[in-house]
Design a protein around this motif. Sequence first.
Motif, mmCIF file in Angstrom:
data_model
loop_
_atom_site.group_PDB
_atom_site.id
_atom_site.type_symbol
_atom_site.label_atom_id
_atom_site.label_comp_id
_atom_site.label_asym_id
_atom_site.label_seq_id
_atom_site.Cartn_x
_atom_site.Cartn_y
_atom_site.Cartn_z
ATOM 1 N N ASP A 1 3.818 4.202 -4.564
ATOM 2 C CA ASP A 1 4.520 3.115 -5.251
ATOM 3 C C ASP A 1 5.782 2.701 -4.495
ATOM 4 O OD1 ASP A 1 2.562 3.243 -7.220
ATOM 5 O OD2 ASP A 1 3.825 4.344 -8.650
ATOM 6 N N ALA A 2 6.526 3.686 -4.010
ATOM 7 C CA ALA A 2 7.747 3.396 -3.254
ATOM 8 C C ALA A 2 7.406 2.685 -1.946
ATOM 9 C CB ALA A 2 8.512 4.686 -2.982
ATOM 10 N N ARG A 3 6.316 3.092 -1.313
ATOM 11 C CA ARG A 3 5.887 2.436 -0.067
ATOM 12 C C ARG A 3 5.602 0.965 -0.318
ATOM 13 N NH1 ARG A 3 1.269 0.544 2.367
ATOM 14 N NH2 ARG A 3 -0.059 1.251 0.682
ATOM 15 N N GLU A 4 4.925 0.680 -1.406
ATOM 16 C CA GLU A 4 4.622 -0.713 -1.742
ATOM 17 C C GLU A 4 5.895 -1.493 -2.039
ATOM 18 O OE1 GLU A 4 1.560 -1.280 -4.659
ATOM 19 O OE2 GLU A 4 0.283 0.225 -3.726
ATOM 20 N N THR A 5 6.803 -0.883 -2.771
ATOM 21 C CA THR A 5 8.072 -1.534 -3.090
ATOM 22 C C THR A 5 8.833 -1.910 -1.819
ATOM 23 O OG1 THR A 5 8.259 -0.355 -5.186
ATOM 24 C CG2 THR A 5 10.304 -1.226 -4.261
ATOM 25 N N LEU A 6 8.799 -1.018 -0.839
ATOM 26 C CA LEU A 6 9.522 -1.234 0.413
ATOM 27 C C LEU A 6 8.708 -1.997 1.450
ATOM 28 C CD1 LEU A 6 11.102 2.312 0.659
ATOM 29 C CD2 LEU A 6 12.309 0.178 0.168
ATOM 30 N N GLU B 1 9.644 1.713 11.075
ATOM 31 C CA GLU B 1 9.748 0.776 9.957
ATOM 32 C C GLU B 1 11.035 1.044 9.181
ATOM 33 O OE1 GLU B 1 5.922 -0.811 8.054
ATOM 34 O OE2 GLU B 1 5.679 1.368 8.083
ATOM 35 N N ARG B 2 12.119 1.129 9.897
ATOM 36 C CA ARG B 2 13.394 1.559 9.322
ATOM 37 C C ARG B 2 13.775 0.772 8.071
ATOM 38 N NH1 ARG B 2 17.845 1.923 13.809
ATOM 39 N NH2 ARG B 2 19.087 2.020 11.931
ATOM 40 N N ARG B 3 14.200 1.526 7.099
ATOM 41 C CA ARG B 3 14.805 0.993 5.883
ATOM 42 C C ARG B 3 16.094 1.772 5.672
ATOM 43 N NH1 ARG B 3 10.943 -1.630 6.901
ATOM 44 N NH2 ARG B 3 9.509 -2.688 5.488
ATOM 45 N N SER B 4 17.024 1.183 4.987
ATOM 46 C CA SER B 4 18.298 1.876 4.763
ATOM 47 C C SER B 4 18.108 3.029 3.785
ATOM 48 C CB SER B 4 19.347 0.907 4.216
ATOM 49 O OG SER B 4 19.043 0.561 2.880
ATOM 50 N N SER C 1 16.714 3.756 -3.780
ATOM 51 C CA SER C 1 16.430 2.886 -4.922
ATOM 52 C C SER C 1 14.940 2.875 -5.254
ATOM 53 C CB SER C 1 16.917 1.472 -4.617
ATOM 54 O OG SER C 1 16.623 0.603 -5.675
ATOM 55 N N ALA C 2 14.100 2.816 -4.243
ATOM 56 C CA ALA C 2 12.651 2.777 -4.455
ATOM 57 C C ALA C 2 12.120 4.070 -5.065
ATOM 58 C CB ALA C 2 11.935 2.485 -3.142
ATOM 59 N N VAL C 3 12.780 5.186 -4.762
ATOM 60 C CA VAL C 3 12.323 6.484 -5.252
ATOM 61 C C VAL C 3 13.045 6.899 -6.537
ATOM 62 C CG1 VAL C 3 12.085 8.940 -4.648
ATOM 63 C CG2 VAL C 3 11.641 7.198 -2.938
ATOM 64 N N GLY C 4 14.215 6.334 -6.757
ATOM 65 C CA GLY C 4 14.946 6.653 -7.980
ATOM 66 C C GLY C 4 15.947 7.783 -7.838
ATOM 67 N N VAL C 5 16.590 7.838 -6.678
ATOM 68 C CA VAL C 5 17.656 8.814 -6.446
ATOM 69 C C VAL C 5 18.867 8.061 -5.904
ATOM 70 C CG1 VAL C 5 16.057 10.718 -5.969
ATOM 71 C CG2 VAL C 5 16.920 9.353 -4.076
ATOM 72 N N SER C 6 19.949 8.764 -5.705
ATOM 73 C CA SER C 6 21.137 8.134 -5.128
ATOM 74 C C SER C 6 21.033 8.122 -3.601
ATOM 75 C CB SER C 6 22.401 8.873 -5.548
ATOM 76 O OG SER C 6 22.467 10.130 -4.907
#
Length: 102
Positions: free
Chosen positions: A19-24, A66-69, A75-80
């Motif tokens: 799900d996080a992969r799709e979000t990102l 595929e760098r993301r911050s 945010s995609a995973v639900g942690v800080s």
Amino acid sequence: MYRASDEVEHEQWLTELADARETLDLGEETEVRAADLFLSSVPDDDRSKRAVLAASLYVATLVTGERRSQGEVASAVGVSRLTVQQRWKDLLETAGLDAPDW
């Protein structure tokens, strides 16, 4: 390394990873790398699993280019973002990978 039964045992977490992969908007290779990292270092404590999942995904984005911050992944995973920041380097080193030199 991990056993095939680990994939079944942690299916919920792997679904969250997908799900996080799709979000990102990341590729499948990044998801596969993240899953390998997660399953190879999944902690016993349920509270820590989400943090390791986020760090695994972040490291996978670096490895696959595929760098993301840290903030986007967090945010995609639900942690800080701080959770990702505190865990990704140790995970990278444990996996025997080289840290990027930016």
